[in-house]
Scaffold this motif. Structure first.
Motif, PDB file in Angstrom:
ATOM      1  N   MET A   1      44.981  38.248  36.045  1.00 30.77           N
ATOM      2  CA  MET A   1      44.087  37.830  37.088  1.00 30.77           C
ATOM      3  C   MET A   1      43.132  38.971  37.401  1.00 30.77           C
ATOM      4  O   MET A   1      43.516  40.127  37.341  1.00 30.77           O
ATOM      5  CB  MET A   1      44.955  37.475  38.296  1.00 30.77           C
ATOM      6  N   PRO A   2      41.892  38.691  37.730  1.00 30.50           N
ATOM      7  CA  PRO A   2      40.941  39.747  38.057  1.00 30.50           C
ATOM      8  C   PRO A   2      41.379  40.544  39.280  1.00 30.50           C
ATOM      9  O   PRO A   2      41.950  39.996  40.220  1.00 30.50           O
ATOM     10  CB  PRO A   2      39.646  38.998  38.351  1.00 30.50           C
ATOM     11  N   MET A   3      41.114  41.837  39.249  1.00 30.27           N
ATOM     12  CA  MET A   3      41.465  42.717  40.352  1.00 30.27           C
ATOM     13  C   MET A   3      40.181  43.203  41.011  1.00 30.27           C
ATOM     14  O   MET A   3      39.301  43.727  40.338  1.00 30.27           O
ATOM     15  CB  MET A   3      42.262  43.903  39.803  1.00 30.27           C
ATOM     16  N   GLN A   4      40.081  43.010  42.326  1.00 29.06           N
ATOM     17  CA  GLN A   4      38.882  43.426  43.038  1.00 29.06           C
ATOM     18  C   GLN A   4      38.991  44.915  43.356  1.00 29.06           C
ATOM     19  O   GLN A   4      40.009  45.383  43.850  1.00 29.06           O
ATOM     20  CB  GLN A   4      38.719  42.618  44.318  1.00 29.06           C
ATOM     21  N   VAL A  28      34.681  43.751  40.347  1.00 34.71           N
ATOM     22  CA  VAL A  28      35.931  43.210  39.813  1.00 34.71           C
ATOM     23  C   VAL A  28      36.175  43.771  38.429  1.00 34.71           C
ATOM     24  O   VAL A  28      35.245  43.931  37.644  1.00 34.71           O
ATOM     25  CB  VAL A  28      35.859  41.665  39.748  1.00 34.71           C
ATOM     26  N   LYS A  29      37.445  44.062  38.123  1.00 35.40           N
ATOM     27  CA  LYS A  29      37.832  44.521  36.791  1.00 35.40           C
ATOM     28  C   LYS A  29      39.004  43.675  36.324  1.00 35.40           C
ATOM     29  O   LYS A  29      39.898  43.377  37.095  1.00 35.40           O
ATOM     30  CB  LYS A  29      38.245  45.991  36.853  1.00 35.40           C
ATOM     31  N   THR A  30      38.993  43.280  35.063  1.00 28.89           N
ATOM     32  CA  THR A  30      40.114  42.553  34.478  1.00 28.89           C
ATOM     33  C   THR A  30      40.720  43.387  33.362  1.00 28.89           C
ATOM     34  O   THR A  30      40.146  44.401  32.941  1.00 28.89           O
ATOM     35  CB  THR A  30      39.674  41.196  33.890  1.00 28.89           C
ATOM     36  N   CYS A  31      41.854  42.946  32.880  1.00 24.44           N
ATOM     37  CA  CYS A  31      42.499  43.663  31.781  1.00 24.44           C
ATOM     38  C   CYS A  31      41.708  43.512  30.481  1.00 24.44           C
ATOM     39  O   CYS A  31      41.846  44.312  29.569  1.00 24.44           O
ATOM     40  CB  CYS A  31      43.918  43.160  31.595  1.00 24.44           C
ATOM     41  N   PRO A  36      33.705  47.320  34.822  1.00 20.21           N
ATOM     42  CA  PRO A  36      33.774  46.381  35.950  1.00 20.21           C
ATOM     43  C   PRO A  36      32.572  45.452  35.997  1.00 20.21           C
ATOM     44  O   PRO A  36      31.479  45.808  35.570  1.00 20.21           O
ATOM     45  CB  PRO A  36      33.780  47.287  37.179  1.00 20.21           C
ATOM     46  N   TRP A  37      32.784  44.249  36.503  1.00 20.49           N
ATOM     47  CA  TRP A  37      31.719  43.286  36.725  1.00 20.49           C
ATOM     48  C   TRP A  37      31.291  43.405  38.177  1.00 20.49           C
ATOM     49  O   TRP A  37      32.126  43.565  39.065  1.00 20.49           O
ATOM     50  CB  TRP A  37      32.222  41.874  36.453  1.00 20.49           C
ATOM     51  N   VAL A  38      29.992  43.276  38.430  1.00 14.02           N
ATOM     52  CA  VAL A  38      29.439  43.398  39.778  1.00 14.02           C
ATOM     53  C   VAL A  38      28.783  42.073  40.145  1.00 14.02           C
ATOM     54  O   VAL A  38      28.004  41.532  39.369  1.00 14.02           O
ATOM     55  CB  VAL A  38      28.404  44.538  39.832  1.00 14.02           C
ATOM     56  N   PHE A  39      29.119  41.544  41.329  1.00 10.19           N
ATOM     57  CA  PHE A  39      28.600  40.249  41.772  1.00 10.19           C
ATOM     58  C   PHE A  39      27.854  40.404  43.085  1.00 10.19           C
ATOM     59  O   PHE A  39      28.237  41.188  43.946  1.00 10.19           O
ATOM     60  CB  PHE A  39      29.745  39.243  41.938  1.00 10.19           C
ATOM     61  N   CYS A  40      26.803  39.587  43.232  1.00 14.28           N
ATOM     62  CA  CYS A  40      25.966  39.661  44.425  1.00 14.28           C
ATOM     63  C   CYS A  40      26.537  38.858  45.584  1.00 14.28           C
ATOM     64  O   CYS A  40      26.259  39.164  46.735  1.00 14.28           O
ATOM     65  CB  CYS A  40      24.550  39.183  44.117  1.00 14.28           C
TER      66      CYS A  40
END
Length: 68
Positions: A1-4, A28-31, A36-40
C-alpha cells in the motif's frame, strides 16, 4: 500500500495531472517506485491510488469451457 511521507519537496508540478502546485503537496512513496510521487490535491491522489490498486491485482485467466 502507498505510504504517505511528511517531506517538503521542490516539485512544481503534480505527478498525476501536471498542474502547478500552489499549496502543500501530498507526497507518497510505494515499494514499487524509486522516487516519491507528488500530488496537488486529494482528488489526484485518490485517482492515482485507484489506478495503482488495479495494477497490483493479480489477473486470473479466462474461464475454461466445460467439456461435454
Amino acid at each position: 500500500m502507498p505510504m504517505q511521507l511528511d517531506v517538503h519537496t521542490n516539485a512544481l508540478r503534480c505527478s498525476w495531472c501536471g498542474k502547478f502546485i500552489h499549496e502543500e503537496p501530498i507526497t507518497v512513496k510505494t515499494c514499487c517506485n524509486n522516487k516519491p510521487w507528488v500530488f496537488c490535491s486529494k482528488q489526484c491522489y485518490n485517482m492515482w491510488v485507484r489506478e495503482w490498486l488495479k495494477r497490483q491485482e493479480q489477473r486470473t485467466g479466462e474461464r475454461r469451457k466445460t467439456l461435454l
